[in-house]
Write a protein that holds these residues in place. Structure first.
Motif, mmCIF file in Angstrom:
data_model
loop_
_atom_site.group_PDB
_atom_site.id
_atom_site.type_symbol
_atom_site.label_atom_id
_atom_site.label_comp_id
_atom_site.label_asym_id
_atom_site.label_seq_id
_atom_site.Cartn_x
_atom_site.Cartn_y
_atom_site.Cartn_z
ATOM 1 N N ALA A 269 -0.382 56.648 43.508
ATOM 2 C CA ALA A 269 -1.631 56.532 44.266
ATOM 3 C C ALA A 269 -1.350 56.460 45.760
ATOM 4 C CB ALA A 269 -2.401 55.291 43.814
ATOM 5 N N PHE A 270 -0.335 55.700 46.149
ATOM 6 C CA PHE A 270 0.008 55.596 47.555
ATOM 7 C C PHE A 270 0.438 56.964 48.093
ATOM 8 C CE2 PHE A 270 0.862 50.907 48.713
ATOM 9 C CZ PHE A 270 -0.210 50.484 47.948
ATOM 10 N N SER A 271 1.224 57.680 47.301
ATOM 11 C CA SER A 271 1.679 59.001 47.728
ATOM 12 C C SER A 271 0.503 59.958 47.896
ATOM 13 C CB SER A 271 2.683 59.556 46.714
ATOM 14 O OG SER A 271 3.115 60.846 47.074
ATOM 15 N N MET B 108 7.910 54.204 51.220
ATOM 16 C CA MET B 108 8.417 52.846 51.430
ATOM 17 C C MET B 108 8.887 52.698 52.876
ATOM 18 S SD MET B 108 7.914 51.912 48.410
ATOM 19 C CE MET B 108 8.588 50.269 48.483
ATOM 20 N N SER B 109 8.873 51.456 53.373
ATOM 21 C CA SER B 109 9.334 51.237 54.729
ATOM 22 C C SER B 109 10.839 51.451 54.813
ATOM 23 C CB SER B 109 8.998 49.803 55.175
ATOM 24 O OG SER B 109 9.796 48.887 54.476
ATOM 25 N N GLU B 110 11.337 51.690 56.052
ATOM 26 C CA GLU B 110 12.773 51.898 56.248
ATOM 27 C C GLU B 110 13.535 50.654 55.822
ATOM 28 O OE1 GLU B 110 15.931 52.982 59.814
ATOM 29 O OE2 GLU B 110 13.794 52.819 60.197
ATOM 30 N N LYS B 111 12.999 49.470 56.181
ATOM 31 C CA LYS B 111 13.687 48.226 55.839
ATOM 32 C C LYS B 111 13.843 48.094 54.333
ATOM 33 C CE LYS B 111 13.445 43.220 56.448
ATOM 34 N NZ LYS B 111 12.654 42.094 56.987
ATOM 35 N N ILE C 209 0.596 57.782 51.997
ATOM 36 C CA ILE C 209 1.241 56.551 52.460
ATOM 37 C C ILE C 209 2.738 56.636 52.177
ATOM 38 C CG2 ILE C 209 1.348 54.034 52.189
ATOM 39 C CD1 ILE C 209 -1.657 54.422 51.120
ATOM 40 N N SER C 210 3.533 56.657 53.214
ATOM 41 C CA SER C 210 4.978 56.791 53.045
ATOM 42 C C SER C 210 5.728 55.509 53.370
ATOM 43 C CB SER C 210 5.511 57.920 53.941
ATOM 44 O OG SER C 210 5.204 57.671 55.301
#
Length: 442
Positions: A181-183, A1-4, A187-188
């Motif tokens: 799936a993202f992991s 996930m994004s930092e935000k 994709i982080s």
């Protein structure tokens, strides 16, 4: 996930810990999700019948409840059992049609008063048509209307602000995705611009997955992706209403950009995407073969029933540069509960709507269907609702595709996107759609 996203989620969970789940979510919805753009498609009519306040007398008689959520049948059966226990002389039967059929045939079925003593409407064209037809008995005198967030029931009001129906569902009409799936694709962080979103799709495809399962053969759900594809491209938040009014055109540069983005996404959809419906794609997503399902949060429950065990979250394509993005995602207030003016069972139908409007019963519905609701003071215990709850605090746009009051115009505009995915030139697809808009506006 994004930092935000992580920071916002941490803050939200701190609120949960301090105030309790139900109170925190209730407080979050009202002030943070506002009716940006057109609050609801309205008809300009007052109710043909304004119902007196519901009495404390138990309901009697069996009513028909017409809706399109077949996946919610078991939860509604549970609620019906509770309703009958409190009203021993009453009963509720569910008359369920697929969403496509309900969109096109419900008005005629409900008009007679035998089916749909209590019924629901989609926000937008269907609500407008049903209101114009005089099907909604006015609910403005009902004290239980105060159980709802005032901002979120505007979609059930006429231009005169008469409360015709009560939007029950608070949903996110944007793709859901598998965090597993993202992991697996490394994709982080969620992409914050269009190049990043295309790179995300490339990474998923390189792992042998379908990046985006898109039901292009099912108009009722194919158009959901357009909400987030358009949210940061539209010149105003009411631009789709402007297309119908003639202020904007499908051939304008901003809409052509949307069509070109669809063209870029085409390699990342499943094969024969323009001929695929949502049901097989739910299975594709649940099995882990597709990373994203481009419909909305309303399908989380369905994919869980199909065996999906991985964490599910929400993502909206950001089609512009990060510093140009106005919105992070899409929400909608829909499934507009109403009482039919036709027939002789308004009292029981009104008491059924009143029953659904009580926080404890709304909680049963929400937690059983993995859908947030527009009712205040609801205790959310469902794991998926808790997981997606941070989206209640994000800057989201009220789903613009429902600004269209004319279904033929909406179908033409959304059909241009489908045509491009099918191989049509964006400019030619736009010209064809605009010719339909011009014809229907006459």
């Amino acid at each position: 996930m994004s930092e935000k996203f992580t920071i916002e989620r941490r803050r939200f969970l701190q609120v949960l810990g301090a105030a309790g789940t139900g109170a925190a979510l209730a407080g979050c919805v009202g002030p943070t999700i506002t009716a940006r753009g057109a609050a609801g498609s309205t008809s300009g009519q007052s109710p043909t019948q304004l119902l007196a306040p519901a009495t404390a007398t138990p309901a009697t008689g069996t009513i028909s409840f017409a809706h399109w959520r077949a996946e919610d049948k078991a939860v509604f059966d549970t609620l019906i059992a509770s309703f009958v226990k409190a009203n021993p002389g009453a009963g509720v039967t569910q008359d369920i049609a697929p969403s496509n059929d309900y969109q096109s045939t419900a008005l005629q079925k409900v008009r007679g008063g035998t089916i749909g003593n209590a019924f629901v409407a989609f926000r937008g064209a269907q609500f407008v048509d049903m209101t114009k037809a005089g099907l909604f008995a006015g609910l403005g005198r009902q004290p239980f209307v105060d159980n709802y967030f005032a901002e979120l029931v505007k979609a059930g009001q006429s231009d005169s602000r008469a409360q015709m129906g009560l939007p029950y569902q608070l949903v996110f009409n944007m793709p859901i995705y598998s965090e597993a799936a993202f992991s697996a694709a490394g994709i982080s962080a969620l992409p914050q611009d269009w190049d990043g979103f295309l790179a995300l799709c490339d990474a998923l495809k390189s792992k042998g997955m379908v990046p985006i399962a898109w039901p292009g053969g099912e108009p009722a759900n194919a158009g959901q992706l357009l909400n987030s594809m358009a949210m940061n491209e539209m010149p105003t938040d009411n631009a789709f209403a402007g297309i119908e009014a003639g202020t904007y055109k499908v051939t304008d540069d901003w809409f052509l950009r949307i069509l070109k983005h669809y063209q870029q996404l085409t390699p990342y959809f499943e094969p024969n995407s323009t001929g695929t419906s949502s049901e097989p794609l739910q299975q594709l997503f649940a099995s882990g073969k597709a990373a994203m399902l481009a419909t909305g949060s309303f399908h989380i429950s369905a994919v869980r029933k199909l065996g999906a065990k991985f964490p599910i979250n929400l993502i909206a394509p950001i089609t512009v540069a990060q510093d140009k993005a106005k919105y992070e995602g899409i929400y909608n207030a829909t499934f507009i509960l109403g009482v039919n003016t036709a027939g002789s069972k308004q009292d029981a139908a009104l008491k059924w709507v009143q029953f659904l409007s009580q926080p404890e019963n709304a909680a049963t519905y929400a937690n059983g269907t993995s859908q947030h609701v527009t009712v205040k003071n609801v205790d959310y215990t469902n794991a998926d609702l808790k997981h997606t709850a941070p989206w209640l605090a994000k800057k989201t746009l009220l789903a613009p595709r429902f600004q269209f009051k004319n279904l033929d115009i909406r179908n033409a505009v959304e059909g241009a996107c489908t045509s491009v995915v099918g191989g049509a030139d964006p400019g030619q697809a736009a010209e064809k759609a605009q010719s339909v808009v011009d014809q229907k506006r006459k």
